[in-house]
Design a protein around this motif. Structure first.
Motif, PDB file in Angstrom:
ATOM      1  N   SER A 213     -43.059  57.964 -53.254  1.00  0.00           N
ATOM      2  CA  SER A 213     -42.921  58.898 -52.141  1.00  0.00           C
ATOM      3  C   SER A 213     -41.457  59.216 -51.862  1.00  0.00           C
ATOM      4  CB  SER A 213     -43.554  58.301 -50.894  1.00  0.00           C
ATOM      5  OG  SER A 213     -42.802  57.171 -50.513  1.00  0.00           O
ATOM      6  N   ARG A 214     -40.569  58.683 -52.685  1.00  0.00           N
ATOM      7  CA  ARG A 214     -39.146  59.002 -52.467  1.00  0.00           C
ATOM      8  C   ARG A 214     -38.892  60.479 -52.696  1.00  0.00           C
ATOM      9  NH1 ARG A 214     -34.590  54.910 -54.674  1.00  0.00           N
ATOM     10  NH2 ARG A 214     -34.425  53.770 -52.731  1.00  0.00           N
ATOM     11  N   PRO A 215     -38.040  61.063 -51.906  1.00  0.00           N
ATOM     12  CA  PRO A 215     -37.739  62.486 -52.179  1.00  0.00           C
ATOM     13  C   PRO A 215     -37.111  62.612 -53.558  1.00  0.00           C
ATOM     14  CG  PRO A 215     -36.215  61.573 -50.558  1.00  0.00           C
ATOM     15  CD  PRO A 215     -37.260  60.547 -50.776  1.00  0.00           C
ATOM     16  N   PRO A 216     -37.418  63.705 -54.265  1.00  0.00           N
ATOM     17  CA  PRO A 216     -36.910  63.843 -55.625  1.00  0.00           C
ATOM     18  C   PRO A 216     -35.390  63.843 -55.676  1.00  0.00           C
ATOM     19  CG  PRO A 216     -38.014  65.855 -54.879  1.00  0.00           C
ATOM     20  CD  PRO A 216     -38.283  64.824 -53.859  1.00  0.00           C
ATOM     21  N   VAL A 217     -34.750  64.426 -54.671  1.00  0.00           N
ATOM     22  CA  VAL A 217     -33.288  64.388 -54.684  1.00  0.00           C
ATOM     23  C   VAL A 217     -32.873  63.464 -53.548  1.00  0.00           C
ATOM     24  CG1 VAL A 217     -31.190  65.695 -54.451  1.00  0.00           C
ATOM     25  CG2 VAL A 217     -33.206  66.730 -55.501  1.00  0.00           C
ATOM     26  N   SER A 218     -32.172  62.434 -53.900  1.00  0.00           N
ATOM     27  CA  SER A 218     -31.869  61.457 -52.866  1.00  0.00           C
ATOM     28  C   SER A 218     -30.479  61.704 -52.334  1.00  0.00           C
ATOM     29  CB  SER A 218     -31.972  60.061 -53.486  1.00  0.00           C
ATOM     30  OG  SER A 218     -31.309  59.146 -52.686  1.00  0.00           O
ATOM     31  N   ARG A 219     -30.309  61.566 -50.999  1.00  0.00           N
ATOM     32  CA  ARG A 219     -28.971  61.699 -50.421  1.00  0.00           C
ATOM     33  C   ARG A 219     -28.184  60.418 -50.665  1.00  0.00           C
ATOM     34  NH1 ARG A 219     -29.841  65.748 -50.839  1.00  0.00           N
ATOM     35  NH2 ARG A 219     -30.399  67.515 -49.522  1.00  0.00           N
ATOM     36  N   ALA A 220     -28.907  59.327 -50.911  1.00  0.00           N
ATOM     37  CA  ALA A 220     -28.230  58.036 -51.112  1.00  0.00           C
ATOM     38  C   ALA A 220     -27.437  58.085 -52.417  1.00  0.00           C
ATOM     39  CB  ALA A 220     -29.276  56.941 -51.185  1.00  0.00           C
ATOM     40  N   PRO A 221     -26.441  57.175 -52.562  1.00  0.00           N
ATOM     41  CA  PRO A 221     -25.718  57.118 -53.848  1.00  0.00           C
ATOM     42  C   PRO A 221     -26.719  56.733 -54.948  1.00  0.00           C
ATOM     43  CG  PRO A 221     -25.223  55.207 -52.506  1.00  0.00           C
ATOM     44  CD  PRO A 221     -25.979  56.150 -51.640  1.00  0.00           C
TER      45      PRO A 221
ATOM     46  N   LYS B 167     -29.572  49.571 -64.823  1.00  0.00           N
ATOM     47  CA  LYS B 167     -29.906  48.160 -65.056  1.00  0.00           C
ATOM     48  C   LYS B 167     -28.991  47.585 -66.127  1.00  0.00           C
ATOM     49  CE  LYS B 167     -33.399  46.317 -62.928  1.00  0.00           C
ATOM     50  NZ  LYS B 167     -32.817  46.503 -61.613  1.00  0.00           N
ATOM     51  N   LEU B 168     -28.614  48.448 -67.085  1.00  0.00           N
ATOM     52  CA  LEU B 168     -27.916  47.936 -68.257  1.00  0.00           C
ATOM     53  C   LEU B 168     -26.804  48.893 -68.624  1.00  0.00           C
ATOM     54  CD1 LEU B 168     -28.458  45.566 -70.232  1.00  0.00           C
ATOM     55  CD2 LEU B 168     -29.384  47.250 -71.781  1.00  0.00           C
ATOM     56  N   GLN B 169     -25.648  48.334 -68.922  1.00  0.00           N
ATOM     57  CA  GLN B 169     -24.547  49.175 -69.372  1.00  0.00           C
ATOM     58  C   GLN B 169     -24.909  49.698 -70.762  1.00  0.00           C
ATOM     59  OE1 GLN B 169     -21.178  46.765 -69.865  1.00  0.00           O
ATOM     60  NE2 GLN B 169     -19.986  48.248 -70.996  1.00  0.00           N
TER      61      GLN B 169
ATOM     62  N   HIS C 238     -31.642  39.497 -52.891  1.00  0.00           N
ATOM     63  CA  HIS C 238     -32.267  40.368 -53.885  1.00  0.00           C
ATOM     64  C   HIS C 238     -31.589  41.720 -53.971  1.00  0.00           C
ATOM     65  CE1 HIS C 238     -35.552  37.934 -55.281  1.00  0.00           C
ATOM     66  NE2 HIS C 238     -35.713  37.476 -54.044  1.00  0.00           N
ATOM     67  N   ALA C 239     -31.117  42.210 -52.868  1.00  0.00           N
ATOM     68  CA  ALA C 239     -30.489  43.533 -52.897  1.00  0.00           C
ATOM     69  C   ALA C 239     -29.258  43.500 -53.801  1.00  0.00           C
ATOM     70  CB  ALA C 239     -30.110  43.939 -51.488  1.00  0.00           C
ATOM     71  N   THR C 240     -28.453  42.436 -53.662  1.00  0.00           N
ATOM     72  CA  THR C 240     -27.274  42.307 -54.530  1.00  0.00           C
ATOM     73  C   THR C 240     -27.724  42.262 -55.984  1.00  0.00           C
ATOM     74  OG1 THR C 240     -26.555  40.808 -52.807  1.00  0.00           O
ATOM     75  CG2 THR C 240     -25.099  41.047 -54.728  1.00  0.00           C
ATOM     76  N   MET C 241     -28.764  41.439 -56.264  1.00  0.00           N
ATOM     77  CA  MET C 241     -29.209  41.287 -57.645  1.00  0.00           C
ATOM     78  C   MET C 241     -29.638  42.628 -58.221  1.00  0.00           C
ATOM     79  SD  MET C 241     -31.018  37.658 -57.272  1.00  0.00           S
ATOM     80  CE  MET C 241     -32.192  37.432 -58.385  1.00  0.00           C
ATOM     81  N   ASP C 242     -30.311  43.413 -57.402  1.00  0.00           N
ATOM     82  CA  ASP C 242     -30.815  44.690 -57.910  1.00  0.00           C
ATOM     83  C   ASP C 242     -29.695  45.667 -58.248  1.00  0.00           C
ATOM     84  OD1 ASP C 242     -33.417  44.106 -58.052  1.00  0.00           O
ATOM     85  OD2 ASP C 242     -33.953  44.853 -56.059  1.00  0.00           O
ATOM     86  N   ARG C 243     -28.506  45.440 -57.650  1.00  0.00           N
ATOM     87  CA  ARG C 243     -27.428  46.395 -57.902  1.00  0.00           C
ATOM     88  C   ARG C 243     -26.579  46.064 -59.124  1.00  0.00           C
ATOM     89  NH1 ARG C 243     -26.219  45.737 -52.629  1.00  0.00           N
ATOM     90  NH2 ARG C 243     -27.356  47.103 -51.210  1.00  0.00           N
ATOM     91  N   ILE C 244     -26.820  44.875 -59.696  1.00  0.00           N
ATOM     92  CA  ILE C 244     -25.944  44.466 -60.812  1.00  0.00           C
ATOM     93  C   ILE C 244     -26.294  45.268 -62.063  1.00  0.00           C
ATOM     94  CG2 ILE C 244     -25.317  42.524 -62.310  1.00  0.00           C
ATOM     95  CD1 ILE C 244     -26.078  40.670 -59.975  1.00  0.00           C
TER      96      ILE C 244
END
Length: 1977
Positions: free
Chosen positions: A1342-1350, A1355-1357, A1868-1874
């Motif tokens: 249900s997320r908007p297709p264009v997100s205002r968030a960064p 997940k992987l370089q 978990h939030a930190t982990m998800d951003r790595i």
């Protein structure tokens, strides 16, 4: 009373009403003749609609449930239910059996289908595994079998467009099968997303790999290959039961009552709804459809058959109907018209016309109907119902008259009285009600005498009495109509009964068997006029008896057809027909009655042909008036040939006893004696229980048998030659038509028949596996290609063989009674006769079965016992000799006439060119003309006619003649008394051979100075035999009693004989006249001995435990020896004549002093010092060693010591004669063993000069003379003895490699368990952590297709591989680094003239090009390959066989198998599923390349020979009780091969289907001992070379060791190779390299000179596992996984293949930028590999096992973690050590450089990760470590910014830590951003999908995400490499699998640029390089 014979009338099946629609489908077809074929009950029906005529096939013995039509539409295959169900293939035109397929399925045969050309048939069983079986039906032979599915299979079909493909379907599955070799391999259909997984009921195959199938929900599923591609929804509204393909398209029929027609592409043409037509009804369900042209046949659930003409589809034509569900019990016949009425649980009542064979009326009632009756005027029809009511209808229009319900339980029987006034109604509540017909069925009376339910009623003719039967079997009488019980017997006596349908009563006593009290007869009906009674029972049998039949067990004729119980049977009103109805089969059978007077015209109704012989043994028993059996025949029928111990069980018994006695055999045992004996002459011929077993051979020698010996006697030279291949009594003998080969059959648990050549005395074929207990008759066919044999099991099985191939062609149960003879028809090889007790049967072959018809005697005679039979001058004519002296003449199966030929039985007959010869008990030989009209000449066997040249004396005149043969101008005669005589045509008789008559022979004595011996037997004769060349009986004397012992006096003048009544006599040794006799004892005299010297005393031992000593001169008893507790068995004197040594039955060894008989006690040490005059004792220290390991099951009966006291000969209960070295101290002495006697050897004696040994066989009545061959007499003959019992206790040598190979246990992949001991809950079973979105309360999607968030971080370089990321869609195997040398051998070979080599590792076969290094692969194996061989025959170029590991030998996909494939195009030519459980460890092709030999790892180490192109197993046998390493065919042979293994070498011959083996004999070479043999090679002239564990090579000539090449290598000789073109031999061993020695040597053809080659590998020891020689090159495979090519000229070594030596390979890393990779393994090496150059570039020996390896980000450094806790950092450029450190004691599991090259993380099994700062230089001081790691570390990954580290641990938990502080990250939030630099973790939500459902025991071991970040590969414990999309958070994600590795893939990596995937193996120490195939843009 006449009931002792069966009635002379007959029933013939005329019509069957019904069709089996329930629980069957696809069982209704048009034949080529436009007839309709279907089945009902146990009968196949062929119905002609044009002529309205039925034909019946009645070869089944139980319900038929499946049917298939041959593509030519004439032949039909049907399958039945039952404990041992079989399939019949029969001709729908003649309704004759063509073939019978049996002995495979159990429970029943559910489906059948023919292939496209009709050669093969597939069947599916009803057993728990639903076995699928493919047959070559014409030969009756099973080609392949496999477990079908765990649940029911409903349909199976051959793919008619692709050869060798089948499809089956059933409960929740569809499977696509391919047949290759003998392997049926299934692939499950993939339903995928296209349709629901559901039950598939029917199928049809079409072009282009399309399959159409009908599903349970009414959809049609369309498959392409194995994938569901589309569904046709709602084709029917309910399950589709039947689908039929024809030229125009497809027809389907379903439960919805509709038929649909479709075109060839399955587009709908039309629909026909049968429910809407005139004949239709609600609930009509279609079970079978058949579409042919414009006609459609439809079979329904309710037993109807409709025929629909397509253009009038709304008017179906009903051509057959019958009752449906529930049971059918009610039957009545119309009193005046040919009508029958039936009523059933299906609530319908039906009236059938017996003349028109049609249903003429039908009416449906409210309740199930259980009985019916029609009134005498034919107007009313009464029906009794299951609910206790009854209804009366008018017959003409079926309208109701009354409906009365007075009872609550079912009405089982009702009947109108003969005058029509009353109706009696019998109910299950045990009462009978009487109703008045005229009073509208008012109740008039009630009969209540019974205590059980009423079963039958009958009225008296005057309607005044009623008799009833009830469930207790009670018969009661009542007065009518009141119902008072009549108890006075007198009142009933005169009553005449109007009908007889009761089962109890005097008149029908005979229908019950003699000794049984069962009530399984459901119905009877008497025909007063024809005086016959018909009965119906629970077994589906209709029987005809004479009526009345008063005595129990009367004879009858029986008819089968109904399957289970027949519920009712009635005569029609005019007695023309019998109607019977089947309970469960819903069918109505109409039989035509053929009375006696018509039978004469009706010879065409010959006994009906069927397998369950209709006129079976108990029935046509006109037996009782047969005269008593002749005494001789009676004796013979009472003989049983069962043994307590069968010789074939001895090896197992020995093993069991050895286990018990492990400790006792430690003492070093004496060697076997140097002397050996050879059979020289046998006195005896087996005539007392055998017939026609004596023949002339081609060259005029005489062949016969006695005991276990086939004898060829040359009458000119008076010599004998022997066939000694049997190990127990031979019971029959037949000669090949060319008179050069002989077949003999023996006694045994699995008795064998040997076919052998009379010239060479070699076996040509041995037939086993079909008979039990023994083979009593054999006969060759006229062309000599086939052999028939008969067994002595309870059903006297008959087998027809193709003897050269050793194949069983057909088998059948012969008869309950003994069969004496089998004869094959000389004109038609498919026909034969058997004859025996009270029968003669005529058989013809039908596929795998034989169909028998009893000889039809008619009025001419009786069924006599037949003793012999021959065919006449046409195929129809046959003659048999009876036990009463007649000769019966047969035409086809009918007796034409009988001729009196002899007084007493005719035992033997022979057909000549013009006429016959017969011989009988009366001792007369008669010659007859060719039609048995005249007797041309007779010869009486009398003493008076004996010619002077006779070798012996005729015992009595006119002995019973048992065998006759003609040839060479003579008649050869064998008698019951064991004599063989030759009768000259002019009259004189010559006696050639004789032996004792029937009765055991025990007494034996040899003369003190002449070559003669005396014997005395239970046949009451005393005989003197000449042992010198004249070999004859010199004298004979008849005694009043039988005797058990005899002895010559020391001067040879007198002969003492002990008799069985306790008396003994002394006779003159020359004249045999009495000198003196005594009778002092009551029991048998068991031994008698003169004292040595002057023979002054005579010791007489008896079974009443005393020894009497007599003074010979004074003839007085002077002493009695007392003190024995049991009967005396042996007595010996000492040399002085003062001491007696005695053995008793209680195994006591006692001593008595002579002459008084005082008992002495002598210490055992002293016994040896005493000088004994003779030694026949079997007890005591001196002969402890003669008792065998299996002493509990056999007794030593006799022994005798040579006069030089060197060799002790013994005889035992198993028929063995053995020689031991004397004294035989210590247990289980070594011996030489000889088999010739069959059962117990009763006595053995050396002659006075030890030149001969004479042995007596107890029950075989033979006297055998053996010559003694002294030591040093070295002319080795083929029949030397066998070696001793227990194999040498000396160990066979030790070597670590051999031990390891021997003890390795192979498991299949599917059973592999985890390689790391992880614990905890598997990831896919843990609760999932909520993702960021879910935690933030955002609903997924249900997320908007264009997100205002960064944007979310990656997940992987990703190192951007191209601009666009292309997912990887496939992996293709490109390279394998590895070779399985550690536990396999002889597995590297040259192909294509040395351009390529072939070898294997893991489960792939590798073809490697020597020049370029490119590889191609054979990947069809589903588990590890253990052995490989190449076919050397030029016809089979590049053909390779490989054998693999497997589980149980259950023929399923995990069973061990052998693949034969083409090395160039990798096509599989054949797959052989084997019976070797665990795996196949050796394979070898024969000289012609057509046969393949395989050896298993099962406990018996089975050896099997295959005809690999057909996938046919030819022969199989247990090889050895210990491991066999190699078995190879001789390079010039298709029948000889050699196997070697742990302490064993065996020389094998394939004879027919039998494998005969000889152990290698060591005795010829001094001090040779049996070592473990490891390899084998061959030389010319039958030389064999075997390599041993000690490094010696043994050289064998035939099977005898002739020399030893000492120390051919310093260590074990693991490999040998015979070069075919020049005979040179290469050997490879285990050696340390030295100047002169080498691990590879090239030898000349006789292994006398050699040249050694050093392998320049730099190893401490070279261990060669495989050698092969090409043109000027030798190819070597080593234990260290190298494959090396050695030049013969320059000895230069070129290493072609490298691999790790020991695994697992844990460490694996790819270079950051180049196509290199590093691997690190348990073998302590790190190796650098180049993918482009396909080779190993470098290797570093670390001295310790390495566990992990890692490149620095620039690729300039390498870090290596070790198993001992140390880690090392090397500089890549110089391979110098930059630094090393050991901070931990346990293994380092992973080591990683951070992406910024600053930190090094080291993870270990001590639950720790240590951080080192590399900028501080090579001191490597730890700067910090991670705390609280719950378990050992598996993998680690750095984040892209080098600030975090993720760690996967051994308890299925993934932790994240900060670097370098080591603090755990909990948020978990930190982990998800790595963003991670790499991902190799097997844990984490992102890779949840990689864990499979089947991971209970096994784990995913490794993973790696591609550099592009969108693909993921994993490796697991099952050896699979899997490819996923990344991330894969959903459980059980979709993936592709790639097989090749053995169990445990330990590590996996992508190379730079995602060009390749490298996987590392645990068990297989191999590295696989897979090429990545990217999706196109």
């Amino acid at each position: 009373m006449a009931a002792r014979s069966a009635p002379n009338c007959h029933l013939r099946l005329e019509w069957v009403y019904g069709y089996r629609g329930h629980q069957c489908r696809n069982n209704l077809y048009y034949t080529a003749a436009k007839e309709i074929v279907y089945f009902v009950a146990g009968v196949g029906v062929v119905y002609s609609p044009r002529e309205h005529r039925q034909k019946f096939y009645r070869g089944h013995s139980d319900d038929i449930i499946s049917l298939a039509l041959h593509p030519e539409r004439v032949l039909v295959a049907t399958g039945q239910v039952g404990k041992e169900p079989y399939i019949c293939v029969w001709d729908s035109y003649t309704v004759q059996t063509i073939s019978v397929l049996k002995d495979v399925h159990t429970h029943g045969i559910a489906c059948l289908a023919f292939d496209l050309d009709g050669q093969r048939l597939v069947s599916v069983g009803l057993d728990s595994k639903n076995a699928v079986c493919v047959w070559d039906w014409k030969r009756g032979k099973m080609l392949s079998m496999a477990p079908g599915h765990t649940d029911r299979i409903f349909d199976i079909s051959w793919d008619l467009y692709q050869p060798n493909k089948l499809v089956s379907c059933g409960v929740k599955h569809i499977k696509f099968w391919s047949l290759c070799g003998n392997a049926l391999t299934p692939k499950r259909g993939v339903f995928g997303k296209t349709g629901d997984l559901q039950t598939i009921l029917c199928l049809a195959c079409a072009r282009d790999e399309l399959t159409y199938s009908g599903a349970l929900n009414g959809d049609i599923y369309v498959w392409k290959g194995i994938n569901l591609i589309r569904t046709i929804q709602g084709a029917h509204t309910a399950g589709i039961f039947s689908m039929n393909a024809c030229e125009e398209g497809f027809a389907t029929g379903g439960r919805d009552g509709c038929i649909r027609l479709w075109d060839l592409t399955f587009k709908p043409i039309t629909v026909i709804d049968l429910r809407e037509t005139d004949q239709g009804y609600k609930g009509l369900s279609v079970r079978s459809v058949c579409w042919r042209g414009d006609h459609i046949l439809v079979g329904t659930q309710d037993s109807e058959i409709f025929e629909i003409v397509v253009h009038e589809r709304n008017k179906p034509f009903l051509i057959m109907q019958g009752h449906c569900e529930g049971e059918l019990w009610a039957l009545a016949v119309h009193p005046t018209k040919p009508l029958a009425v039936t009523g059933s649980d299906d609530r319908s009542v039906r009236i059938w016309s017996l003349v028109d064979h049609a249903l003429i009326a039908r009416c449906n009632m409210e309740e199930p109907i259980r009985c019916a009756a029609v009134n005498v005027d034919g107007i009313h029809l009464a029906l009794g119902m299951k609910d206790g009511s009854f209804t009366v209808l008018r017959v003409r229009d079926m309208t109701e008259v009354v409906h009365i319900k007075d009872r609550k339980e079912a009405i089982h029987e009702l009947k109108y009285s003969p005058d029509g006034t009353y109706l009696a109604v019998g109910c299950n509540d045990s009462s009978v009600d009487i109703y008045g017909v005229a009073q509208r069925y008012k109740k008039l009376g009630e009969c209540v005498g019974s205590l059980s339910f009423i079963t039958h009623l009958d009225w008296s003719s005057d309607s005044r009495y009623l008799q009833t039967n009830d469930g207790n079997g009670k018969r009661l009488f009542y007065r009518m109509p009141g119902g008072k019980e009549v108890t006075n017997k007198e009142e009933i006596k005169g009553v005449h009964w109007a009908s007889w349908t009761c089962v109890s009563g005097l008149e029908v006593n005979g229908i019950w068997p003699k000794y049984s009290d069962i009530n399984d007869i459901n119905s009877v009906d008497g025909n007063y006029i024809g005086q016959v009674l018909v009965t119906a029972d629970d077994y589906g049998i209709i029987k005809l008896f004479r009526y009345p039949c008063l005595r129990k067990g009367a004879k009858f004729k029986k008819y089968i057809g109904h399957s289970a119980h027949v519920t009712n049977v009635r005569w029609s009103h005019d007695y023309q027909w019998v109607i019977s109805i089947g309970g469960a089969d819903h069918s109505v059978f109409q039989w035509k009655f053929i009375p006696e007077r018509k039978l004469k015209d009706a010879l065409h109704i010959a006994p009906q042909e069927s397998l369950a012989d209709s006129n079976s043994d108990e029935s046509d028993s006109d037996m009782s008036d047969v005269p008593e059996l002749d005494s001789e025949i009676e004796q013979e029928t009472q003989l049983t040939y069962r043994r307590q111990v069968y010789k074939e069980d001895l090896p197992q018994l020995k093993e069991q006893y050895k286990e018990k006695q492990k400790s006792g055999t430690s003492k070093r045992r004496e060697k076997a004696p140097g002397n050996s004996i050879r059979l020289h002459f046998v006195h005896g011929y087996r005539g007392y229980d055998c017939r026609s077993n004596l023949f002339y051979t081609q060259i005029g020698e005489i062949v016969y048998h006695v005991a276990a010996v086939g004898v060829i006697y040359n009458r000119q030279q008076n010599t004998q030659r022997f066939y000694l291949g049997h190990d127990d009594d031979i019971l029959c003998l037949a000669i090949h038509p060319l008179k050069d080969y002989v077949a003999t059959g023996q006694v045994g648990r699995d008795p064998s028949i040997h076919i052998w050549d009379t010239e060479t005395i070699k076996p040509l074929s041995v037939l086993k596996g079909c008979h039990q207990y023994g083979v009593c008759a054999v006969d060759f066919s006229a062309d000599g290609k086939r052999l028939a044999s008969v067994g002595i099991d309870d059903s006297h099985t008959i087998v027809l063989w193709d003897w050269k191939k050793g194949e069983k062609l057909s088998i059948a149960r012969g008869s309950k009674d003994k069969i004496f003879v089998v004869k094959m028809n000389p004109y038609v090889p498919d026909k034969l006769i058997t004859a025996g007790i009270k029968h003669v049967k005529f058989w013809r072959r039908a596929g795998g079965g034989l169909i028998g018809r009893k000889g039809y005697v008619g009025t001419l005679g009786k069924n006599d016992t037949m003793m012999c039979a021959v065919y006449g001058w046409t195929e129809e004519m046959a003659f048999s000799g009876t036990s009463t002296g007649d000769v019966c003449i047969w035409r086809d199966v009918f007796l034409v006439k009988t001729v009196k030929a002899h007084d007493g039985p005719v035992f033997s007959m022979h057909a000549l060119e013009k006429g016959f010869v017969t011989g009988g008990k009366d001792g007369i030989v008669a010659l007859w003309d060719d039609s048995f009209e005249r007797c041309l000449k007779t010869y009486a066997i009398k003493r008076a006619a004996l010619a002077p040249g006779s070798k012996g004396l005729l015992l009595e005149d006119n002995p019973s003649i048992r065998a006759i043969s003609l040839g060479h101008g003579h008649i050869l005669v064998g008698t019951k008394n064991g004599e063989i005589l030759e009768v000259d045509k002019s009259g004189p008789i010559t006696l050639l051979v004789q032996g004792h008559m029937e009765g055991e022979v025990w007494g034996l004595a040899t003369h003190p100075y002449l070559p003669i011996c005396a014997t005395v037997s239970d046949d009451k004769t005393l005989r003197i035999w000449d042992l010198s060349p004249s070999h004859c009986m010199l004298a004979v004397r008849k005694l009043k009693k039988g005797g058990r012992c005899c002895c010559f006096s020391p001067d040879g003048k007198a002969l003492a004989v002990g008799l069985n009544d306790g008396s003994f006599l002394m006779a003159n040794a020359d004249t045999l006249e009495d000198l003196v006799s005594f009778h002092h004892r009551k029991d048998i005299i068991s031994d008698i001995r003169f004292s040595p010297g002057s023979g002054k005393y005579l010791a007489v031992a008896s079974h009443d435990s005393f020894i009497d000593i007599y003074n010979v001169m004074s003839s007085k008893r002077v002493g009695i020896c007392k003190g024995a507790t049991s009967y005396i068995t042996h007595v010996d004197w000492d040399i002085r004549g003062k001491l007696l040594q005695v053995n008793t039955g209680a195994k006591e060894q006692l001593f008595f002093e002579a002459p008084r008989g005082k008992k002495q006690t002598i210490p055992s040490v002293e016994v040896e010092k005493i000088c004994w005059a003779s030694w026949t004792s079997v007890l005591g220290l001196c002969c402890e060693g003669i008792w065998p390991v299996v002493g509990e099951v056999t007794d030593i009966t006799a022994s005798c010591l040579t006069s030089d006291k060197m060799v002790l000969a013994t005889g035992d209960d198993l028929g063995f004669v053995k020689l031991f070295r004397y004294p035989a101290k210590g247990k289980f002495g070594k011996f030489k063993r000889y088999v010739a006697h069959s059962t117990h050897v009763t006595n053995v004696r050396w002659t006075y000069d030890d030149s001969m040994l004479v042995t007596l066989g107890g029950a075989d009545m033979s006297l055998m003379v053996w010559t003694n061959e002294m030591e040093g007499y070295r002319e080795k003959r083929p029949c030397d003895s066998e070696e001793s019992d227990t194999d040498s206790e000396e160990d066979g040598g030790y070597d670590s490699d051999v031990t390891r190979e021997n003890e390795i246990s192979y498991t299949i992949r599917a059973l592999s368990t985890n390689i790391r001991p992880m614990f905890g809950v598997k990831p896919h079973l843990q609760g999932k952590e909520p993702s960021v979105d879910e935690r933030q309360g955002v609903v997924r999607g249900s997320r908007p297709p264009v997100s205002r968030a960064p944007p979310r971080p990656e997940k992987l370089q990703t190192n951007n591989v191209g601009k666009k990321k292309r997912p990887i869609e496939d992996l293709v195997l490109e390279l394998v680094f590895g070779y399985r040398g550690r536990d396999c051998r002889n597995n590297v070979h040259y192909l294509n003239d040395g351009d390529d080599i072939i070898y294997h590792t893991a489960s792939v076969g590798i073809l490697h090009n020597v020049a370029t290094g490119t590889q191609s692969f054979y990947q069809e194996h589903n588990d590890d390959i253990l052995c490989l061989t190449v076919n050397q025959h030029p016809k089979f170029i590049n053909i390779v066989a490989t054998g693999q590991v497997g589980d149980l030998a259950d023929m399923s996909a995990t069973a061990p198998s052998i693949h034969i494939w083409d090395a160039v195009n990798k096509q599989t030519l054949s797959i052989l599923r084997c019976y070797h459980s665990k795996g196949v460890c050796s394979v070898s092709f024969s000289a012609t390349g057509k046969l393949l030999l395989s050896v298993g790892l099962d406990p018996e180490h089975t050896i099997t020979i295959w005809r690999w192109q057909e996938g046919a197993k030819i022969a199989s046998r247990a090889g050895h009780n210990q491991r066999i390493f190699v078995a190879e065919f001789r390079p010039d042979s298709d029948s000889q091969f050699v196997s070697v293994g742990v302490k064993h070498v065996k020389f094998w011959t394939l004879a027919g289907r039998a494998l005969l083996s000889k152990k290698g004999l060591l005795s010829a070479v001094e001090d040779a001992r049996m070592q473990t043999m490891l390899a084998v090679a061959f030389g010319a002239n039958n030389l064999t070379f075997t390599g041993t564990i000690s490094g010696d090579v043994c050289v064998w000539k035939d099977h005898i060791l002739c020399r030893i090449v000492a120390r051919a290598h310093n260590g074990p000789v693991f490999a040998m190779y015979t070069t075919l073109r020049d005979g040179l031999i290469v050997t490879g061993g285990k050696e340390r390299p030295s100047k002169e020695g080498g691990a590879v040597k090239l030898w000349d053809q006789e292994l006398r000179r050699c040249r050694a080659f050093r392998l320049e590998t730099g190893q401490v020891t070279d261990c060669v596992r495989s050698v092969c020689r090409g043109k000027g090159k030798i190819l070597v495979g080593t234990r260290n996984a190298e494959i090396i090519e050695v030049g013969e000229k320059n000895a230069a070594c070129n290493i072609l293949v490298n691999g790790h030596v020991d695994g697992p390979i844990w460490g694996l890393v790819t270079h950051p930028s180049r196509d290199f990779f590093l691997s690190a393994a348990e073998d302590g090496t790190v190796r650098l590999w180049d993918i482009a150059d396909k080779k190993m570039l470098n290797k570093v020996n670390l001295g310790h096992a390495a566990r992990t390896v890692c490149y620095s980000p620039e690729g300039d450094m390498v870090a290596i973690g070790m198993k001992n806790g140390e880690f090392i950092i090397l500089l890549v450029s110089s391979l110098k050590i930059w630094g090393k450190k050991r901070d931990r004691r346990c293994a380092i599991h992973d080591i990683r450089f951070s992406p910024d090259s600053r930190f090094l993380a080291v993870g270990s099994s001590e639950n720790s990760v240590d951080f080192y700062d590399l900028t501080l230089g090579p001191t490597l001081n730890r700067i910090s470590y991670c705390r609280d790691i719950p378990s050992f570390v598996i993998q680690m990954d750095f984040s892209a910014d080098s600030r975090h580290l993720q760690v996967s641990t051994g308890c299925y938990k993934r932790q994240v830590y900060e670097v370098p502080s080591g603090k755990p990250v909990m948020d978990h939030a930190t982990m998800d951003r790595i963003t991670w630099a790499t991902w190799t973790s097997i844990l984490g939500d992102e890779v949840m999908g990689i864990w499979s459902r089947h991971a209970e025991k096994a784990n995913v071991n490794c993973a790696c995400v591609s550099h592009s970040g969108i693909s993921l590969v994993t490796g697991d414990d099952f050896g699979m490499v899997k490819l996923f999309d990344f991330p894969c958070p959903e459980k059980f994600a979709k993936h592709k699998r790639f097989l090749g590795h053995s169990p445990h893939v330990t590590n996996i990596r992508f190379t730079s640029g995602d060009r390749h995937v490298i996987s590392a193996g645990g068990d297989d120490c191999s590295l696989f390089v897979w090429k990545c195939v990217h999706m196109p843009h």
